[in-house]
Structures are given as structure tokens and as C-alpha cells.
Motif scaffolding. Structure first.
Motif, PDB file in Angstrom:
ATOM      1  N   THR A  34       0.833  -1.203   0.000  1.00 49.91           N
ATOM      2  CA  THR A  34       0.000   0.000   0.000  1.00 49.91           C
ATOM      3  C   THR A  34       0.863   1.246   0.000  1.00 49.91           C
ATOM      4  OG1 THR A  34      -1.746  -1.170   1.214  1.00 49.91           O
ATOM      5  CG2 THR A  34      -1.821   1.233   1.225  1.00 49.91           C
ATOM      6  N   GLU A  35       1.841   1.275   0.884  1.00 51.93           N
ATOM      7  CA  GLU A  35       2.703   2.450   0.993  1.00 51.93           C
ATOM      8  C   GLU A  35       3.511   2.671  -0.291  1.00 51.93           C
ATOM      9  OE1 GLU A  35       4.992   1.636   4.473  1.00 51.93           O
ATOM     10  OE2 GLU A  35       3.334   2.111   5.861  1.00 51.93           O
ATOM     11  N   LEU A  36       4.036   1.603  -0.852  1.00 52.55           N
ATOM     12  CA  LEU A  36       4.863   1.749  -2.052  1.00 52.55           C
ATOM     13  C   LEU A  36       4.034   2.081  -3.283  1.00 52.55           C
ATOM     14  CD1 LEU A  36       7.413  -1.171  -1.569  1.00 52.55           C
ATOM     15  CD2 LEU A  36       7.843   1.281  -1.344  1.00 52.55           C
ATOM     16  N   PHE A  37       2.880   1.435  -3.437  1.00 49.34           N
ATOM     17  CA  PHE A  37       2.031   1.740  -4.592  1.00 49.34           C
ATOM     18  C   PHE A  37       1.633   3.206  -4.598  1.00 49.34           C
ATOM     19  CE2 PHE A  37       0.281  -2.881  -4.856  1.00 49.34           C
ATOM     20  CZ  PHE A  37       1.433  -3.282  -5.513  1.00 49.34           C
ATOM     21  N   VAL A  38       1.302   3.737  -3.427  1.00 43.52           N
ATOM     22  CA  VAL A  38       0.886   5.137  -3.334  1.00 43.52           C
ATOM     23  C   VAL A  38       2.080   6.075  -3.548  1.00 43.52           C
ATOM     24  CG1 VAL A  38       0.017   6.911  -1.760  1.00 43.52           C
ATOM     25  CG2 VAL A  38      -1.131   4.682  -1.891  1.00 43.52           C
ATOM     26  N   ALA A  39       3.207   5.752  -2.952  1.00 40.50           N
ATOM     27  CA  ALA A  39       4.363   6.650  -3.012  1.00 40.50           C
ATOM     28  C   ALA A  39       5.057   6.620  -4.379  1.00 40.50           C
ATOM     29  CB  ALA A  39       5.362   6.279  -1.923  1.00 40.50           C
ATOM     30  N   ARG A  40       5.199   5.430  -4.958  1.00 40.29           N
ATOM     31  CA  ARG A  40       5.976   5.290  -6.192  1.00 40.29           C
ATOM     32  C   ARG A  40       5.108   5.087  -7.430  1.00 40.29           C
ATOM     33  NH1 ARG A  40      10.711   0.884  -4.711  1.00 40.29           N
ATOM     34  NH2 ARG A  40      11.552   1.909  -2.842  1.00 40.29           N
ATOM     35  N   GLY A  41       3.904   4.595  -7.216  1.00 41.68           N
ATOM     36  CA  GLY A  41       3.074   4.180  -8.330  1.00 41.68           C
ATOM     37  C   GLY A  41       3.121   2.678  -8.483  1.00 41.68           C
ATOM     38  N   TYR A  42       2.048   2.124  -9.018  1.00 41.47           N
ATOM     39  CA  TYR A  42       1.950   0.674  -9.164  1.00 41.47           C
ATOM     40  C   TYR A  42       3.007   0.146 -10.126  1.00 41.47           C
ATOM     41  CZ  TYR A  42       0.038  -3.853 -10.602  1.00 41.47           C
ATOM     42  OH  TYR A  42      -0.123  -5.184 -10.901  1.00 41.47           O
ATOM     43  N   VAL A  50       8.402  -4.694  -2.703  1.00 44.33           N
ATOM     44  CA  VAL A  50       7.433  -4.942  -1.632  1.00 44.33           C
ATOM     45  C   VAL A  50       8.013  -5.912  -0.611  1.00 44.33           C
ATOM     46  CG1 VAL A  50       5.167  -5.899  -1.090  1.00 44.33           C
ATOM     47  CG2 VAL A  50       5.452  -4.466  -3.120  1.00 44.33           C
ATOM     48  N   ALA A  51       8.650  -6.975  -1.097  1.00 40.11           N
ATOM     49  CA  ALA A  51       9.235  -7.963  -0.195  1.00 40.11           C
ATOM     50  C   ALA A  51      10.289  -7.323   0.705  1.00 40.11           C
ATOM     51  CB  ALA A  51       9.850  -9.103  -1.003  1.00 40.11           C
ATOM     52  N   ALA A  52      11.139  -6.492   0.134  1.00 34.38           N
ATOM     53  CA  ALA A  52      12.189  -5.840   0.921  1.00 34.38           C
ATOM     54  C   ALA A  52      11.581  -4.939   1.986  1.00 34.38           C
ATOM     55  CB  ALA A  52      13.107  -5.045   0.000  1.00 34.38           C
ATOM     56  N   ALA A  53      10.549  -4.180   1.603  1.00 37.09           N
ATOM     57  CA  ALA A  53       9.914  -3.277   2.569  1.00 37.09           C
ATOM     58  C   ALA A  53       9.199  -4.044   3.669  1.00 37.09           C
ATOM     59  CB  ALA A  53       8.933  -2.356   1.843  1.00 37.09           C
ATOM     60  N   ALA A  54       8.665  -5.228   3.336  1.00 37.02           N
ATOM     61  CA  ALA A  54       7.948  -6.035   4.327  1.00 37.02           C
ATOM     62  C   ALA A  54       8.883  -6.907   5.148  1.00 37.02           C
ATOM     63  CB  ALA A  54       6.923  -6.917   3.620  1.00 37.02           C
ATOM     64  N   GLY A  55      10.135  -6.992   4.739  1.00 40.95           N
ATOM     65  CA  GLY A  55      11.091  -7.803   5.470  1.00 40.95           C
ATOM     66  C   GLY A  55      10.948  -9.290   5.219  1.00 40.95           C
ATOM     67  N   ARG A 130      -6.134   4.282 -10.836  1.00 44.61           N
ATOM     68  CA  ARG A 130      -6.607   5.043 -12.009  1.00 44.61           C
ATOM     69  C   ARG A 130      -5.436   5.441 -12.892  1.00 44.61           C
ATOM     70  NH1 ARG A 130      -6.841   9.777 -14.100  1.00 44.61           N
ATOM     71  NH2 ARG A 130      -5.652  10.737 -12.401  1.00 44.61           N
ATOM     72  N   ARG A 131      -4.350   5.906 -12.295  1.00 40.95           N
ATOM     73  CA  ARG A 131      -3.193   6.321 -13.084  1.00 40.95           C
ATOM     74  C   ARG A 131      -2.537   5.144 -13.793  1.00 40.95           C
ATOM     75  NH1 ARG A 131      -0.046  10.644  -9.108  1.00 40.95           N
ATOM     76  NH2 ARG A 131      -1.693  12.240  -9.087  1.00 40.95           N
ATOM     77  N   ALA A 132      -2.566   3.983 -13.143  1.00 36.86           N
ATOM     78  CA  ALA A 132      -1.912   2.808 -13.723  1.00 36.86           C
ATOM     79  C   ALA A 132      -2.777   2.118 -14.765  1.00 36.86           C
ATOM     80  CB  ALA A 132      -1.551   1.814 -12.617  1.00 36.86           C
ATOM     81  N   ALA A 133      -4.072   2.427 -14.792  1.00 39.07           N
ATOM     82  CA  ALA A 133      -5.006   1.680 -15.640  1.00 39.07           C
ATOM     83  C   ALA A 133      -4.702   1.810 -17.130  1.00 39.07           C
ATOM     84  CB  ALA A 133      -6.434   2.132 -15.360  1.00 39.07           C
ATOM     85  N   ASP A 134      -4.106   2.924 -17.531  1.00 37.97           N
ATOM     86  CA  ASP A 134      -3.776   3.100 -18.946  1.00 37.97           C
ATOM     87  C   ASP A 134      -2.534   2.320 -19.360  1.00 37.97           C
ATOM     88  OD1 ASP A 134      -5.916   4.779 -19.349  1.00 37.97           O
ATOM     89  OD2 ASP A 134      -4.755   6.612 -18.974  1.00 37.97           O
TER      90      ASP A 134
END
Length: 218
Positions: A34-42, A50-55, A130-134
């Protein structure tokens, strides 16, 4: 007398421990995603990120969710519902006032509360999708599912309104569904609360007032 053997821990106990550990791992992955998708984009976020951020290891993420698109759907599901319990939004305790309201105005007031709660949890995630949908068919499919589900939610509200009284003159059921579907878009929360700096109470009151004006008889 036969020898009394020490009792071994039961299998159900170990199963519960493993299940709880797996659930904690999934939750850590969902939070990180959630944090990475919002901060960086999907698109710019990989499962390895994601794995690195989740440990955890990347194979752990893949084993738990199968694909990045499936992980995105889980992120959305938990943002909408507030947790990972398999209970539909319309059956949540915080949605109950919509069903229990005894007047059309009370239905819309309760639904404005629901939309504000959901908007606070999902506005940024919805915008990410929405931004990633295209950019890819998989995210386009997720986006279309979100649009359809919002419309289903709008229809349930209109059905409840119609059961309690007439709709605004000139507003048939399909038009009313269109109007509720427009108003339940978390993008409005993002624009007015995150963007324009409205507080949540002001937003909730505006939303309830706008839906009343659009849907109810004068």
C-alpha cells in the motif's frame, strides 16, 4: 500397568500458530505494498520492492498472492473494508446505519458517513489504480471492477431510498443510481480533503447535502 507416554502437542495448535504467522506475513506485505504503490506508483513498484519493505523474501510474496495484480486487489479489498476479514462492505457494522435508517434523509446521511470513511482509506489507492489503468490490461481490469462495484453499491442505496418514498421529480432509478455513483467516488474526498484542505466533517456534510439535493423531493 502400561507406560504412560507424554502427550504431544496437538496438530490443531500448530496449525493455528502457522496460520497466524502466515496472516501476519500477509498483513506486513499488504501494508508495505500500500505504501509503495501510493508513493511510487503501481508500475514502478516490483514484488521485490514490496518484499524488501515487508522484510520477507520475494518468493514469500509470490506464494502468498501469486502476482502483483492479485496483491493490488488485496490492497484495495483491505482499504475498502478496513481489515482482511472476508466480510462484504455492506455487511460491516459501520454500514448498518444505512440499512437501519427510517427516512430517506437518514439513509443519505448514513451513506455520507460510509463514503467519508471509505474515502479516507481509499482515495490515494484508487488514484494509484486510475493512473496505472492506462498502462496495463491487468490494472485496467482492476479499475473497471472498482467502477462496477461502486455502481452496485450505489444501486443498493437507491433501492433503500425507493423503499422509503419517492425520488426527486424527474429522477428515475437509473438516473438516481448514476447520481449516487458519482457522489460515492473517493476522488471527491481526495480533491477536497487531501487537496483543498477540508476537514472530514465539512466534507461529510457537503456530501450528504449534495446527495439530498440530487435525489430527494423538495
Amino acid at each position: 500397568m502400561g507406560e504412560v507416554k507424554d502427550e504431544k502437542p496437538t496438530r490443531p495448535y500448530h496449525s493455528r500458530v502457522r496460520a497466524e504467522s502466515a496472516r501476519r506475513t500477509r498483513q506486513a506485505v499488504v501494508v508495505a505494498a500500500t505504501e509503495l504503490f501510493v508513493a511510487r506508483g503501481y508500475t514502478a513498484t516490483s514484488l521485490a520492492d514490496v518484499a524488501a519493505a515487508a522484510g520477507v523474501a520475494r518468493p514469500t510474496v509470490f506464494a502468498a498472492f501469486g502476482s502483483k495484480a492479485a496483491l493490488l486487489r488485496q490492497v484495495l479489498d483491505e482499504a475498502l473494508a478496513g481489515d482482511d476479514e472476508p466480510i462484504p462492505v455492506a455487511q460491516r457494522p459501520w454500514y448498518r446505519p444505512v440499512w437501519e435508517a427510517e427516512s430517506q434523509g437518514a439513509v443519505l446521511d448514513a451513506y455520507a458517513d460510509v463514503c467519508t470513511l471509505i474515502g479516507a482509506r481509499t482515495a490515494r489507492v484508487f488514484e494509484t489504480v486510475r493512473r496505472a489503468a492506462d498502462g496495463s490490461p491487468e490494472t485496467a481490469e482492476v479499475w473497471q471492477t472498482l467502477l462496477r462495484n461502486r455502481r452496485i453499491g450505489a444501486r443498493t442505496v437507491v433501492d433503500r431510498l425507493a423503499a422509503l418514498g419517492p425520488l426527486r421529480a424527474g429522477s428515475d432509478v437509473e438516473r438516481a443510481v448514476d447520481e449516487v455513483w458519482f457522489h460515492n467516488d473517493p476522488a471527491h474526498y481526495g480533491a477536497l480533503v487531501h487537496g483543498a484542505g477540508w476537514d472530514e466533517r465539512t466534507y461529510r456534510d457537503w456530501l450528504a447535502r449534495s446527495m439530498r439535493h440530487a435525489l430527494l423531493p423538495d
